[in-house]
Design a protein around this motif. Structure first.
Motif, mmCIF file in Angstrom:
data_model
loop_
_atom_site.group_PDB
_atom_site.id
_atom_site.type_symbol
_atom_site.label_atom_id
_atom_site.label_comp_id
_atom_site.label_asym_id
_atom_site.label_seq_id
_atom_site.Cartn_x
_atom_site.Cartn_y
_atom_site.Cartn_z
ATOM 1 N N THR A 113 1.401 0.489 -4.290
ATOM 2 C CA THR A 113 1.276 0.391 -5.740
ATOM 3 C C THR A 113 1.050 -1.062 -6.118
ATOM 4 O OG1 THR A 113 3.659 0.127 -5.961
ATOM 5 C CG2 THR A 113 2.766 2.363 -6.153
ATOM 6 N N ALA A 114 0.143 -1.273 -7.035
ATOM 7 C CA ALA A 114 -0.161 -2.639 -7.476
ATOM 8 C C ALA A 114 0.842 -3.068 -8.538
ATOM 9 C CB ALA A 114 -1.572 -2.701 -8.031
ATOM 10 N N GLU A 174 3.547 -8.109 0.050
ATOM 11 C CA GLU A 174 3.127 -8.706 -1.223
ATOM 12 C C GLU A 174 1.616 -8.648 -1.367
ATOM 13 O OE1 GLU A 174 3.483 -12.910 -3.673
ATOM 14 O OE2 GLU A 174 4.700 -12.603 -1.890
ATOM 15 N N PHE A 175 0.888 -8.799 -0.252
ATOM 16 C CA PHE A 175 -0.566 -8.716 -0.288
ATOM 17 C C PHE A 175 -1.017 -7.332 -0.734
ATOM 18 C CE2 PHE A 175 -4.657 -7.760 1.684
ATOM 19 C CZ PHE A 175 -5.406 -8.817 1.212
ATOM 20 N N PRO A 191 -7.000 -6.457 -6.497
ATOM 21 C CA PRO A 191 -7.400 -5.442 -5.537
ATOM 22 C C PRO A 191 -6.924 -5.792 -4.129
ATOM 23 C CG PRO A 191 -9.263 -6.868 -5.956
ATOM 24 C CD PRO A 191 -8.120 -7.358 -6.812
ATOM 25 N N ASN A 192 -6.376 -4.813 -3.441
ATOM 26 C CA ASN A 192 -6.068 -4.995 -2.027
ATOM 27 C C ASN A 192 -7.313 -4.596 -1.235
ATOM 28 O OD1 ASN A 192 -6.016 -2.146 -1.729
ATOM 29 N ND2 ASN A 192 -3.879 -2.107 -2.343
ATOM 30 N N HIS A 193 -7.194 -4.487 0.082
ATOM 31 C CA HIS A 193 -8.377 -4.184 0.893
ATOM 32 C C HIS A 193 -9.008 -2.848 0.531
ATOM 33 C CE1 HIS A 193 -8.246 -7.600 3.465
ATOM 34 N NE2 HIS A 193 -7.063 -7.315 3.982
ATOM 35 N N ALA A 218 -16.363 -5.535 4.873
ATOM 36 C CA ALA A 218 -15.364 -6.554 5.195
ATOM 37 C C ALA A 218 -13.973 -6.111 4.752
ATOM 38 C CB ALA A 218 -15.738 -7.877 4.530
ATOM 39 N N HIS A 219 -13.877 -5.544 3.569
ATOM 40 C CA HIS A 219 -12.575 -5.079 3.089
ATOM 41 C C HIS A 219 -12.092 -3.854 3.866
ATOM 42 C CE1 HIS A 219 -11.530 -7.704 -0.218
ATOM 43 N NE2 HIS A 219 -12.821 -7.771 -0.490
#
Length: 133
Positions: A9-10, A103-104, A109-111, A70-71
Motif C-alpha cells: 500500500t502506498a 519504505e521503497f 510509484p513503486n516498481h 526496467a521497472h
C-alpha cells in the motif's frame, strides 16, 4: 489466509519517481521529434516510413517500453533476490543512507506502479500510432 505476493500500500507519493516514470521519457521523445522536424530526416528506417508525428509516437512507444521493462525487472529482482538498496546516488562514499525495501514499496510509484504507468502510455501510443496511419 496469507497471500503469496502481498500488494503493498502506498503511504506517500514520491515526486521524483513519478517524474522519472511519467515525464522524462516524454521529454526525450519530444527532443527526438524536434530534431527530426528541424533536420527533416532521420537516421533510422523507422522514421523514414512515417511522418514526424508517427516518428514521435514510435519513439515515445520505445521510451516508455524501456521504462516499463526496467521497472518490471526491478520488481522481479526485488522480490526474488532482495533487490538493490534504493539510494539516490550511485557513489557509495557520498550517497545518503538508502531507504529500506519496505519504505521503497510503500511509496507511489513503486516498481509495479512504474511498469503499469509506462505500459499504459506505451499502449496509448500504439493505439494513437495505428490511428495516425
Amino acid at each position: 489466509m496469507p497471500t503469496l505476493f502481498p500488494v503493498p500500500t502506498a503511504r506517500r507519493v514520491d515526486s521524483r519517481r513519478l517524474l522519472a516514470v511519467a515525464l522524462i521519457p516524454f521529454a526525450a521523445s519530444i527532443a527526438m521529434a524536434s530534431t527530426v522536424a528541424a533536420t527533416g530526416f532521420t537516421a533510422s528506417p523507422l522514421g523514414e516510413s512515417t511522418s514526424t508525428l508517427g516518428f514521435l509516437l514510435d519513439f515515445t512507444t520505445f521510451c516508455y517500453l524501456a521504462v516499463a521493462m526496467a521497472h518490471l525487472s526491478g520488481a522481479i529482482a526485488d522480490r526474488t533476490c532482495g533487490g538493490m538498496a534504493a539510494g539516490l546516488s550511485m557513489d557509495e562514499f557520498d550517497a545518503p543512507e538508502p531507504i529500506s525495501g519496505e519504505e521503497f514499496w510503500q511509496a507511489f510509484p513503486n516498481h509495479v506502479d512504474g511498469a503499469a504507468i509506462a505500459g499504459a502510455v506505451t499502449m496509448l501510443c500504439v493505439i494513437a500510432g495505428s490511428l495516425v496511419g
